[in-house]
Design a protein around this motif. Sequence first.
Motif, PDB file in Angstrom:
ATOM      1  N   HIS A  29       0.790  -0.551   0.325  1.00  0.00           N
ATOM      2  CA  HIS A  29       0.138  -0.044   0.400  1.00  0.00           C
ATOM      3  C   HIS A  29       1.132   1.394   0.092  1.00  0.00           C
ATOM      4  O   HIS A  29       0.732   1.672  -0.778  1.00  0.00           O
ATOM      5  CB  HIS A  29      -0.906  -0.225   1.358  1.00  0.00           C
ATOM      6  CG  HIS A  29      -1.903  -0.993   1.486  1.00  0.00           C
ATOM      7  ND1 HIS A  29      -3.231  -0.307   0.052  1.00  0.00           N
ATOM      8  CD2 HIS A  29      -2.462  -1.906   2.020  1.00  0.00           C
ATOM      9  CE1 HIS A  29      -4.385  -1.887   0.706  1.00  0.00           C
ATOM     10  NE2 HIS A  29      -3.981  -2.782   1.054  1.00  0.00           N
ATOM     11  N   MET A  30       1.944   1.092   0.311  1.00  0.00           N
ATOM     12  CA  MET A  30       2.487   2.264   0.622  1.00  0.00           C
ATOM     13  C   MET A  30       3.122   3.057  -0.397  1.00  0.00           C
ATOM     14  O   MET A  30       3.828   3.556  -1.175  1.00  0.00           O
ATOM     15  CB  MET A  30       3.987   1.974   2.127  1.00  0.00           C
ATOM     16  CG  MET A  30       3.521   1.733   3.498  1.00  0.00           C
ATOM     17  SD  MET A  30       2.721   4.022   4.259  1.00  0.00           S
ATOM     18  CE  MET A  30       3.627   4.846   3.445  1.00  0.00           C
ATOM     19  N   GLY A  31       3.824   1.737  -0.958  1.00  0.00           N
ATOM     20  CA  GLY A  31       4.749   1.455  -2.969  1.00  0.00           C
ATOM     21  C   GLY A  31       3.885   2.486  -3.440  1.00  0.00           C
ATOM     22  O   GLY A  31       4.418   2.894  -4.548  1.00  0.00           O
ATOM     23  N   ASN A  32       2.887   1.291  -3.145  1.00  0.00           N
ATOM     24  CA  ASN A  32       1.144   2.299  -4.232  1.00  0.00           C
ATOM     25  C   ASN A  32       1.012   4.196  -4.226  1.00  0.00           C
ATOM     26  O   ASN A  32       0.921   4.412  -5.300  1.00  0.00           O
ATOM     27  CB  ASN A  32       0.371   1.570  -4.401  1.00  0.00           C
ATOM     28  CG  ASN A  32       0.157   0.426  -4.764  1.00  0.00           C
ATOM     29  OD1 ASN A  32       1.169   0.088  -5.340  1.00  0.00           O
ATOM     30  ND2 ASN A  32      -0.625  -1.011  -3.891  1.00  0.00           N
ATOM     31  N   SER A  33       1.140   4.066  -3.037  1.00  0.00           N
ATOM     32  CA  SER A  33       0.721   5.926  -2.805  1.00  0.00           C
ATOM     33  C   SER A  33       1.985   6.397  -3.106  1.00  0.00           C
ATOM     34  O   SER A  33       1.611   7.705  -3.288  1.00  0.00           O
ATOM     35  CB  SER A  33       0.284   5.801  -1.107  1.00  0.00           C
ATOM     36  OG  SER A  33       1.914   5.807  -0.203  1.00  0.00           O
ATOM     37  N   PHE A  34       3.332   6.126  -3.336  1.00  0.00           N
ATOM     38  CA  PHE A  34       4.405   6.682  -3.922  1.00  0.00           C
ATOM     39  C   PHE A  34       4.449   7.336  -5.304  1.00  0.00           C
ATOM     40  O   PHE A  34       4.354   8.536  -5.555  1.00  0.00           O
ATOM     41  CB  PHE A  34       5.766   5.796  -3.624  1.00  0.00           C
ATOM     42  CG  PHE A  34       6.489   5.878  -2.090  1.00  0.00           C
ATOM     43  CD1 PHE A  34       6.628   7.052  -1.465  1.00  0.00           C
ATOM     44  CD2 PHE A  34       6.532   4.945  -1.906  1.00  0.00           C
ATOM     45  CE1 PHE A  34       6.749   7.310  -0.439  1.00  0.00           C
ATOM     46  CE2 PHE A  34       7.122   4.680  -0.653  1.00  0.00           C
ATOM     47  CZ  PHE A  34       7.679   6.113   0.100  1.00  0.00           C
ATOM     48  N   LEU A  35       3.609   6.746  -5.958  1.00  0.00           N
ATOM     49  CA  LEU A  35       3.722   6.546  -7.697  1.00  0.00           C
ATOM     50  C   LEU A  35       2.591   7.669  -7.959  1.00  0.00           C
ATOM     51  O   LEU A  35       2.252   8.015  -8.391  1.00  0.00           O
ATOM     52  CB  LEU A  35       4.007   5.430  -8.463  1.00  0.00           C
ATOM     53  CG  LEU A  35       4.994   5.703  -8.540  1.00  0.00           C
ATOM     54  CD1 LEU A  35       4.794   4.115  -9.925  1.00  0.00           C
ATOM     55  CD2 LEU A  35       5.920   6.679  -8.987  1.00  0.00           C
ATOM     56  N   LYS A  36       1.024   7.556  -6.713  1.00  0.00           N
ATOM     57  CA  LYS A  36       0.211   8.031  -6.915  1.00  0.00           C
ATOM     58  C   LYS A  36       0.267   9.548  -6.554  1.00  0.00           C
ATOM     59  O   LYS A  36      -0.436  10.735  -7.020  1.00  0.00           O
ATOM     60  CB  LYS A  36      -1.196   7.309  -5.946  1.00  0.00           C
ATOM     61  CG  LYS A  36      -1.478   6.055  -6.233  1.00  0.00           C
ATOM     62  CD  LYS A  36      -2.518   5.668  -5.651  1.00  0.00           C
ATOM     63  CE  LYS A  36      -3.104   4.378  -6.039  1.00  0.00           C
ATOM     64  NZ  LYS A  36      -3.788   3.848  -5.868  1.00  0.00           N
ATOM     65  N   SER A  37       0.799   9.976  -6.220  1.00  0.00           N
ATOM     66  CA  SER A  37       1.717  10.885  -4.575  1.00  0.00           C
ATOM     67  C   SER A  37       2.831  11.654  -6.291  1.00  0.00           C
ATOM     68  O   SER A  37       3.939  11.388  -6.190  1.00  0.00           O
ATOM     69  CB  SER A  37       2.441  11.548  -3.331  1.00  0.00           C
ATOM     70  OG  SER A  37       2.774  12.649  -3.190  1.00  0.00           O
ATOM     71  N   ASN A  38       2.207  12.457  -6.717  1.00  0.00           N
ATOM     72  CA  ASN A  38       3.642  13.911  -7.334  1.00  0.00           C
ATOM     73  C   ASN A  38       4.232  14.661  -6.405  1.00  0.00           C
ATOM     74  O   ASN A  38       5.321  15.189  -7.190  1.00  0.00           O
ATOM     75  CB  ASN A  38       2.931  14.520  -8.873  1.00  0.00           C
ATOM     76  CG  ASN A  38       2.054  13.855  -9.915  1.00  0.00           C
ATOM     77  OD1 ASN A  38       2.539  13.114 -10.260  1.00  0.00           O
ATOM     78  ND2 ASN A  38       0.963  14.082  -9.659  1.00  0.00           N
ATOM     79  N   LYS A  39       4.219  14.416  -5.403  1.00  0.00           N
ATOM     80  CA  LYS A  39       5.083  15.603  -4.759  1.00  0.00           C
ATOM     81  C   LYS A  39       6.264  15.017  -3.750  1.00  0.00           C
ATOM     82  O   LYS A  39       6.103  13.317  -3.369  1.00  0.00           O
ATOM     83  CB  LYS A  39       4.669  16.167  -3.513  1.00  0.00           C
ATOM     84  CG  LYS A  39       3.412  16.594  -3.936  1.00  0.00           C
ATOM     85  CD  LYS A  39       1.763  16.631  -2.230  1.00  0.00           C
ATOM     86  CE  LYS A  39       0.660  17.501  -2.592  1.00  0.00           C
ATOM     87  NZ  LYS A  39      -0.156  17.330  -1.563  1.00  0.00           N
ATOM     88  N   LEU A  40       7.745  14.953  -4.303  1.00  0.00           N
ATOM     89  CA  LEU A  40       8.865  14.770  -4.374  1.00  0.00           C
ATOM     90  C   LEU A  40       8.955  14.756  -2.214  1.00  0.00           C
ATOM     91  O   LEU A  40       9.625  13.945  -2.323  1.00  0.00           O
ATOM     92  CB  LEU A  40      10.109  15.077  -4.712  1.00  0.00           C
ATOM     93  CG  LEU A  40      11.380  15.435  -4.854  1.00  0.00           C
ATOM     94  CD1 LEU A  40      11.309  13.823  -5.473  1.00  0.00           C
ATOM     95  CD2 LEU A  40      12.368  16.118  -5.195  1.00  0.00           C
ATOM     96  N   TRP A  41       9.072  15.701  -1.993  1.00  0.00           N
ATOM     97  CA  TRP A  41       8.823  15.752  -0.169  1.00  0.00           C
ATOM     98  C   TRP A  41       7.644  15.092  -0.051  1.00  0.00           C
ATOM     99  O   TRP A  41       8.543  13.918   1.210  1.00  0.00           O
ATOM    100  CB  TRP A  41       8.108  17.337   0.216  1.00  0.00           C
ATOM    101  CG  TRP A  41       7.124  17.872   0.414  1.00  0.00           C
ATOM    102  CD1 TRP A  41       6.493  18.306  -0.555  1.00  0.00           C
ATOM    103  CD2 TRP A  41       5.840  16.548   1.000  1.00  0.00           C
ATOM    104  NE1 TRP A  41       4.599  17.643  -0.501  1.00  0.00           N
ATOM    105  CE2 TRP A  41       4.514  17.453   0.450  1.00  0.00           C
ATOM    106  CE3 TRP A  41       5.841  16.217   2.202  1.00  0.00           C
ATOM    107  CZ2 TRP A  41       3.810  16.842   1.328  1.00  0.00           C
ATOM    108  CZ3 TRP A  41       5.302  15.629   3.044  1.00  0.00           C
ATOM    109  CH2 TRP A  41       3.410  16.079   2.228  1.00  0.00           C
TER     110      TRP A  41
END
Length: 492
Positions: free
Chosen positions: A68-80
């Motif tokens: 779930h955490m991995g999926n959430s990374f690419l759904k977010s465009n925010k580098l921070w």
Amino acid sequence: MNLLLEKLKEVLIAVAPIAVLVLILHFTLTPIPEALLFRFFVGIALIVIGLSFLLVGIEIGVFPFGTHMGNSFLKSNKLWYVILIGFLLGFFVNIAEPDLHVLATQIEEVMGGFIPILVTLAVVSVGTGIMLALGVLRIVRNFPLNITLLIAYGIIALLAIFASSDMLAIGFDASGATTGALTVPLVLALSVGVAAMKRNSKSSEEDSFGLVGIMSTGAIFAVLLLNLFVKTDGITGVLSVAELDTGSHLAPFIAKIPVIALESFIALLPMVLMLIIFQKLKFHAPKRSFFKMLLGFLYAFVGLIVFLIGVNAGFMNVGNIIGEGLAAYDSTLLLVGLGFLLGMLVILTEPAVYVLTHQIESVTSGYIKRSTVLVTLSIGVAFAVGLSMLRILIPEIQLWHYILPGFLISLALTFIVPKIFVGIAFDSGGVASGPMTATFVLAFSQGASNAVEHSNILIDSFGVIAMVAMTPLVALQILGLIYKIKSRKSEV
């Protein structure tokens, strides 16, 4: 319940060879005091139960959480967001990693408390947190894995010039200890989750591996940087063995329960809080799935307590005694040969190895067989432990004599082997150095070093985990070359 029984059987089969080897040595070369032998088998039982609960918790709680955490990374465009959450995950999962707790305890004991357990845990976890964040960023931004590793180990080589021999060994050992039964499944799930969101299927397959290897370099960075500020000159290592004579054989186990329970609770609490917060903000998983993940963390909590009690109260002292007893025979062939055999067996006992090899076979759709990877790992780790024993016996051989050429060869191979094997090799180096290496093999190495007159426990016994983490890098990339040659022949 079926899953728990399955894991019990898997762990029991894995740990059995070590128990059998100890019994054979007890009745032949190295008799073990009755009290310690009893504690050893109680410890074995607790390790089997603890690891089984931990593996169930990982499968139903930690692994889904990582995905779930991995999926959430690419759904977010925010580098921070990628950097901050990657760091927090790397930090908290390593704080909870049982292998790192074992190593930190050994460092504190052998160094006479000069570097406390909490300092080791905090410093190493900060380093791995930073590198996990950068590793995730690498996948998101499609930066080449081999160039990333070349830069990381290039900086490590520069820091190593200023490092003392003991801290160099501890740094590389810490790298291996950060990739144990709890950390590896979470980081693998994280990398698979991030890679799976990418459109290019080939890139996705290659990026499913390598994150464990990148993260583990953070431990080396952290320890070598610590060494710039904390000098260990003049410290002599001391090996302490628990008192044999006690009113009750079970007293050492009971005494450990409250301390280890509190440490395990504090270690796992941050990840549970992250799960609850991200369920509200990002995951929105069905209630049934969410509560199943929470149940998984409860299993992991129980497993962590039982495992650490078994290791600390009943397991490691036998490794010390066997190592010391074999070294006392003053036979290079005997000690190196037993080290080779122990290395070959210990890789089969590592639970994280089973997680990774199943993952390799699954991601490559059976192209790379798990049995092939296991055999290759077994040979590599056998050489690692055997060569480590040779280093204890021959004072002229230093750790960097192995590590430097080993990593140079490994980094050179990254440019000629198939990319997927680069990731698999560097991940395998991490998972090979799991609970059994951080406990029994390290204790065996310390016992042998203590019995050899010219050996310094602090310098010579630490480094065995580093060797176990390094040899698979070469072995599995050579396997990659074999696959590459076979593939070319089949195309002709």
